[in-house]
Write a protein that holds these residues in place. Structure first.
Motif, PDB file in Angstrom:
ATOM      1  N   PHE A  89      33.296  33.733  49.416  1.00  0.00           N
ATOM      2  CA  PHE A  89      32.344  35.379  48.655  1.00  0.00           C
ATOM      3  C   PHE A  89      31.218  35.684  47.864  1.00  0.00           C
ATOM      4  CE2 PHE A  89      36.072  34.431  46.400  1.00  0.00           C
ATOM      5  CZ  PHE A  89      35.738  34.676  44.947  1.00  0.00           C
ATOM      6  N   THR A  90      30.981  36.848  48.199  1.00  0.00           N
ATOM      7  CA  THR A  90      29.876  37.374  47.164  1.00  0.00           C
ATOM      8  C   THR A  90      29.703  38.438  46.338  1.00  0.00           C
ATOM      9  OG1 THR A  90      28.756  38.886  48.389  1.00  0.00           O
ATOM     10  CG2 THR A  90      28.416  36.302  48.112  1.00  0.00           C
ATOM     11  N   LEU A 106      36.289  33.641  37.933  1.00  0.00           N
ATOM     12  CA  LEU A 106      35.391  33.370  38.176  1.00  0.00           C
ATOM     13  C   LEU A 106      34.343  32.266  36.824  1.00  0.00           C
ATOM     14  CD1 LEU A 106      33.849  36.332  40.038  1.00  0.00           C
ATOM     15  CD2 LEU A 106      35.084  34.457  40.934  1.00  0.00           C
ATOM     16  N   HIS A 107      34.064  32.535  35.629  1.00  0.00           N
ATOM     17  CA  HIS A 107      33.252  32.287  35.070  1.00  0.00           C
ATOM     18  C   HIS A 107      34.124  30.690  34.395  1.00  0.00           C
ATOM     19  CE1 HIS A 107      31.135  31.155  31.098  1.00  0.00           C
ATOM     20  NE2 HIS A 107      32.814  30.207  30.283  1.00  0.00           N
ATOM     21  N   VAL A 134      28.886  35.913  36.870  1.00  0.00           N
ATOM     22  CA  VAL A 134      28.496  37.008  37.576  1.00  0.00           C
ATOM     23  C   VAL A 134      27.762  38.158  37.089  1.00  0.00           C
ATOM     24  CG1 VAL A 134      30.085  39.697  36.968  1.00  0.00           C
ATOM     25  CG2 VAL A 134      31.178  37.301  37.683  1.00  0.00           C
ATOM     26  N   PRO A 135      26.512  38.744  37.979  1.00  0.00           N
ATOM     27  CA  PRO A 135      26.631  39.270  38.887  1.00  0.00           C
ATOM     28  C   PRO A 135      25.434  37.737  40.313  1.00  0.00           C
ATOM     29  CG  PRO A 135      24.753  39.939  37.901  1.00  0.00           C
ATOM     30  CD  PRO A 135      25.202  39.473  36.803  1.00  0.00           C
ATOM     31  N   LYS A 136      24.657  37.129  39.060  1.00  0.00           N
ATOM     32  CA  LYS A 136      24.721  35.814  40.142  1.00  0.00           C
ATOM     33  C   LYS A 136      24.818  35.534  41.405  1.00  0.00           C
ATOM     34  CE  LYS A 136      20.944  32.365  39.135  1.00  0.00           C
ATOM     35  NZ  LYS A 136      19.758  33.087  40.803  1.00  0.00           N
ATOM     36  N   ASP A 137      25.889  34.943  41.296  1.00  0.00           N
ATOM     37  CA  ASP A 137      27.065  34.582  42.514  1.00  0.00           C
ATOM     38  C   ASP A 137      28.191  35.407  43.094  1.00  0.00           C
ATOM     39  OD1 ASP A 137      25.709  31.743  42.027  1.00  0.00           O
ATOM     40  OD2 ASP A 137      26.817  31.534  40.220  1.00  0.00           O
ATOM     41  N   SER A 181      27.710  43.767  35.969  1.00  0.00           N
ATOM     42  CA  SER A 181      28.207  43.044  36.484  1.00  0.00           C
ATOM     43  C   SER A 181      28.632  42.943  38.768  1.00  0.00           C
ATOM     44  CB  SER A 181      30.256  43.399  36.553  1.00  0.00           C
ATOM     45  OG  SER A 181      30.432  44.493  36.466  1.00  0.00           O
ATOM     46  N   THR A 182      27.609  43.987  38.668  1.00  0.00           N
ATOM     47  CA  THR A 182      27.007  43.867  40.047  1.00  0.00           C
ATOM     48  C   THR A 182      25.803  44.044  40.445  1.00  0.00           C
ATOM     49  OG1 THR A 182      27.190  46.194  40.191  1.00  0.00           O
ATOM     50  CG2 THR A 182      29.466  45.468  40.660  1.00  0.00           C
TER      51      THR A 182
END
Length: 335
Positions: free
Chosen positions: A240-241, A258-259, A265-268, A329-330
């Motif tokens: 997912f992106t 995620l980290h 976040v938000p690169k990946d 974050s987006t």
């Protein structure tokens, strides 16, 4: 003659009559004059025992559904500040988010005898089934009660379905096509159900595939559960992106998960929450979120409840506006 007789003859509520009899402020001069005239006319005497009971039964009760929802914490601060300016004591009761808030309130009504109740969060099924046993003015905060047939139940809310749909629409406009959602228990929480439905509307409108079994995690409103849900989504092998969390507390937990899994976040992965908690603006990265004003909802709820306690009247239902804030974050991506 009783205080109820005075209320009937004067045309004012029992609460207003009580305030005049006990020399409380915030009573109109007209009401004060009329009630005092009737007191003299009928030589009304306050029963000492009843007056003592009344002193212990003039509070406003706040029933909080869930113990880790930071938005409700912000609301309680506002409610406390507003009620500090009145003569109404505040009693706050926290309960598990899976419990029946209406049955809890019924029990507390017998014990505390409040003049009114603010429900922070609720399940419409619980209200439809059990609320008829509650006769005092109430306001459901953050959930819409306009479809429920109770004259003593008002509500102040945000259009959760529409707001969630707009959030997903905005992420799709930024190029995202692969989504996961960290949500709540849709059977026990109207908020969780409506925000999920808003997401599904957006996916259908844009032809986005979404696997409910694999791409959705229904958990509690907490940092810890947001973290665990994201860990599970990653463990399931989902690609997912964009991750949408139906509450900021879940989104904050998700960012940490995620980290810890090496995803930036938000690169990946872009992450968007819902609520607009103050904490989100101090995160690194700063949290993108659907902003709803906890202070505004709390203030209007208190104003409506006090008005119904003091002046009577039927149910009032208001919707508070929201806004989308895309912060750090987006990000927009290329397909």
């Amino acid at each position: 003659m009783t205080i109820k007789d005075l209320a009937k003859k004067s045309g004012y509520s029992v609460a207003t009559v009580s305030r005049v009899l006990n020399n409380h402020p915030n009573v109109s001069a007209k009401a004060k004059a009329e009630i005092e005239r009737l007191v003299q006319q009928y030589n009304f005497q306050i029963n000492a025992n009843a007056q003592q009971l009344k002193q212990h039964a003039n509070s406003i009760l706040v029933v909080v559904k869930g113990t880790a929802n930071e938005m409700f914490g912000e609301m309680i601060e506002t409610i406390q500040a507003l009620l500090d300016k009145t003569h109404y004591p505040l009693h706050v009761d926290y309960m598990d988010e899976d419990s029946n808030e209406v049955l809890r309130a019924i029990r507390l009504c017998r014990e505390k005898k409040p003049l009114g109740i603010l429900f922070l969060g609720g399940n419409s099924l619980n209200f439809a089934r059990d609320f008829g046993k509650i006769k005092i003015p109430c306001v459901l905060v953050s959930n819409d009660a306009s479809s429920l047939p109770f004259d003593n139940l008002s509500s102040v809310s945000t259009d959760d379905r529409q707001a969630a749909r707009c959030a997903i629409d905005s992420l799709i406009a930024m190029g995202h096509r692969r989504f996961v959602i960290v949500g709540g228990d849709r059977t026990g929480s109207d908020t969780s159900r409506l925000r999920y439905e808003g997401c599904m509307q957006s996916f259908r409108n844009h032809g986005i595939e979404f696997d409910e079994e694999l791409d959705y995690q229904g958990v509690r409103f907490s940092y810890q559960d947001g973290y665990k849900a994201t860990q599970q989504l990653i463990a399931n092998g989902r690609q997912f992106t964009a991750l949408f969390a139906i509450a900021d507390v879940m989104a904050i937990g998700a960012i940490r998960a995620l980290h810890n899994n090496g995803l930036r976040v938000p690169k990946d992965v872009s992450v968007m929450g819902f609520d607009g908690l103050v904490l989100g603006s101090y995160l690194v990265p700063q949290l993108s979120s659907v902003i709803q004003s906890a202070q505004c909802m709390a203030q209007r709820s208190v104003e409506i409840l006090i008005d119904r306690i003091e002046n009577g009247g039927g149910a009032c239902h208001e919707s508070v506006t929201y806004s989308l804030h895309h912060c750090e974050s987006t990000r927009r991506i290329d397909n």
